[in-house]
Design a protein around this motif. Structure first.
Motif, short mmCIF file in Angstrom:
data_model
loop_
_atom_site.label_atom_id
_atom_site.label_comp_id
_atom_site.label_asym_id
_atom_site.label_seq_id
_atom_site.Cartn_x
_atom_site.Cartn_y
_atom_site.Cartn_z
N ALA A 43 0.63 -0.71 -0.07
CA ALA A 43 -0.31 -0.17 0.14
C ALA A 43 0.82 1.04 0.23
CB ALA A 43 -0.09 0.23 1.01
N VAL A 44 2.19 0.83 0.44
CA VAL A 44 3.06 2.14 0.13
C VAL A 44 3.03 2.94 0.86
CG1 VAL A 44 4.22 4.12 -1.54
CG2 VAL A 44 2.87 1.89 -2.96
N ILE A 45 2.87 2.52 1.72
CA ILE A 45 2.78 3.28 3.24
C ILE A 45 4.24 3.12 4.16
CG2 ILE A 45 2.26 2.86 6.17
CD1 ILE A 45 -0.45 1.94 5.06
N SER A 46 4.87 4.46 4.09
CA SER A 46 6.33 4.01 4.53
C SER A 46 6.29 4.78 5.84
CB SER A 46 7.19 5.96 3.79
OG SER A 46 6.29 6.65 4.27
N LEU A 47 5.64 5.15 6.53
CA LEU A 47 5.83 5.60 8.23
C LEU A 47 4.09 4.63 8.98
CD1 LEU A 47 7.72 7.16 10.37
CD2 LEU A 47 5.91 8.70 10.25
N PHE A 48 4.62 4.60 9.52
CA PHE A 48 3.63 3.53 11.45
C PHE A 48 3.79 4.04 11.88
CE2 PHE A 48 6.21 0.63 10.26
CZ PHE A 48 6.66 -0.58 11.71
N ARG A 49 2.92 4.62 13.61
CA ARG A 49 2.26 4.29 14.60
C ARG A 49 1.89 3.39 15.06
NH1 ARG A 49 -0.16 9.76 16.16
NH2 ARG A 49 -1.77 8.67 15.29
N TYR A 50 2.79 2.72 16.41
CA TYR A 50 2.15 1.62 16.60
C TYR A 50 2.97 1.55 18.48
CZ TYR A 50 6.91 -0.23 16.96
OH TYR A 50 7.78 -0.37 17.13
N PRO A 51 1.49 0.99 19.70
CA PRO A 51 1.70 1.02 20.81
C PRO A 51 2.77 0.57 21.42
CG PRO A 51 -0.56 -0.13 20.28
CD PRO A 51 0.09 0.55 18.76
N SER A 52 3.01 1.45 22.53
CA SER A 52 4.14 1.11 22.97
C SER A 52 3.65 -0.06 23.99
CB SER A 52 4.67 1.94 23.49
OG SER A 52 6.21 1.88 24.67
N VAL A 53 4.89 -1.16 24.09
CA VAL A 53 4.20 -2.71 24.80
C VAL A 53 5.17 -1.78 26.16
CG1 VAL A 53 5.33 -4.75 25.68
CG2 VAL A 53 4.90 -3.92 23.36
N ARG A 54 6.27 -0.90 26.72
CA ARG A 54 6.71 -1.05 27.94
C ARG A 54 5.78 0.00 28.90
NH1 ARG A 54 13.37 -2.18 26.09
NH2 ARG A 54 12.61 -4.32 26.20
N LEU A 55 5.81 1.08 27.60
CA LEU A 55 5.45 2.48 28.13
C LEU A 55 3.50 2.74 27.96
CD1 LEU A 55 5.28 5.66 29.63
CD2 LEU A 55 6.04 6.51 27.18
N ASP A 56 3.05 2.30 29.50
CA ASP A 56 1.69 2.87 29.03
C ASP A 56 0.89 3.80 28.35
OD1 ASP A 56 -0.81 2.23 29.72
OD2 ASP A 56 -1.82 2.60 31.08
N GLY A 57 0.38 3.89 27.45
CA GLY A 57 0.09 5.31 26.46
C GLY A 57 0.96 5.79 25.75
N GLY A 58 2.30 4.83 24.87
CA GLY A 58 3.03 5.41 24.29
C GLY A 58 3.19 4.93 23.73
N THR A 59 3.53 5.76 21.69
CA THR A 59 3.85 5.47 20.97
C THR A 59 5.11 5.08 20.31
OG1 THR A 59 1.93 6.97 20.73
CG2 THR A 59 3.10 5.96 18.80
N ASN A 60 5.27 3.97 19.57
CA ASN A 60 6.52 3.78 19.33
C ASN A 60 6.29 4.38 17.11
OD1 ASN A 60 8.07 3.13 20.57
ND2 ASN A 60 7.23 0.76 20.67
N VAL A 61 7.79 4.55 16.78
CA VAL A 61 7.03 4.69 15.25
C VAL A 61 8.29 3.70 14.57
CG1 VAL A 61 8.19 6.34 13.51
CG2 VAL A 61 6.63 7.22 15.87
N GLY A 62 7.41 2.92 13.33
CA GLY A 62 8.05 2.02 11.75
C GLY A 62 8.61 2.77 11.39
N ILE A 63 9.71 2.56 10.51
CA ILE A 63 9.77 3.19 8.84
C ILE A 63 9.79 1.72 7.86
CG2 ILE A 63 11.14 4.38 7.63
CD1 ILE A 63 12.11 6.89 9.73
N PHE A 64 9.25 2.16 7.02
CA PHE A 64 9.14 1.10 5.75
C PHE A 64 10.46 1.15 4.45
CE2 PHE A 64 5.10 -1.45 6.67
CZ PHE A 64 6.06 -2.18 7.49
N GLN A 65 10.47 2.90 4.41
CA GLN A 65 11.70 3.13 3.55
C GLN A 65 12.30 4.44 4.31
OE1 GLN A 65 8.35 5.13 0.13
NE2 GLN A 65 7.69 2.12 0.39
N MET A 66 13.05 4.29 3.78
CA MET A 66 14.61 4.88 4.40
C MET A 66 14.06 6.69 3.32
SD MET A 66 15.62 3.69 6.49
CE MET A 66 16.85 4.75 7.41
N PRO A 67 13.81 6.76 2.69
CA PRO A 67 13.61 8.78 1.83
C PRO A 67 12.22 8.84 3.42
CG PRO A 67 13.57 6.46 0.21
CD PRO A 67 13.46 5.73 1.51
N THR A 68 12.09 8.34 3.75
CA THR A 68 10.64 9.29 4.56
C THR A 68 11.45 9.81 5.83
OG1 THR A 68 9.81 7.19 4.58
CG2 THR A 68 9.21 8.46 6.26
#
Length: 79
Positions: free
Chosen positions: A4-29
């Motif tokens: 789907a050409v999604i280059s950046l996504f957010r997902y909930p943190s396992v360690r920090l309640d209410g925290g957010t992590n970020v993942g990157i699929f494409q380095m040009p992001t």
């Protein structure tokens, strides 16, 4: 997500309640090879928690309980 050409996504943190992590699929992001700002921290490690405090600012300290780093109730130690 790659199809789907999604280059950046957010997902909930396992360690920090209410925290957010970020993942990157494409380095040009990432548009810069250098950080835009730098923040220095001090880390205080106690028996039951780790406290991360930004230096030289009134930034909020973050506290992480020991259990967040344990695996099956044991703190892993690499020797």
């Amino acid at each position: 997500m790659r199809r789907a050409v999604i280059s950046l996504f957010r997902y909930p943190s396992v360690r920090l309640d209410g925290g957010t992590n970020v993942g990157i699929f494409q380095m040009p992001t990432i548009t810069s090879h250098r950080p835009l700002t730098e923040t220095y921290y001090t880390l205080l490690v106690k028996n039951d928690e780790a406290i991360l405090q930004p230096l030289g600012s009134t930034g909020k300290a973050e506290s992480f309980p020991r259990r967040a780093f344990e695996v099956d109730g044991i703190f892993p130690v690499v020797s």
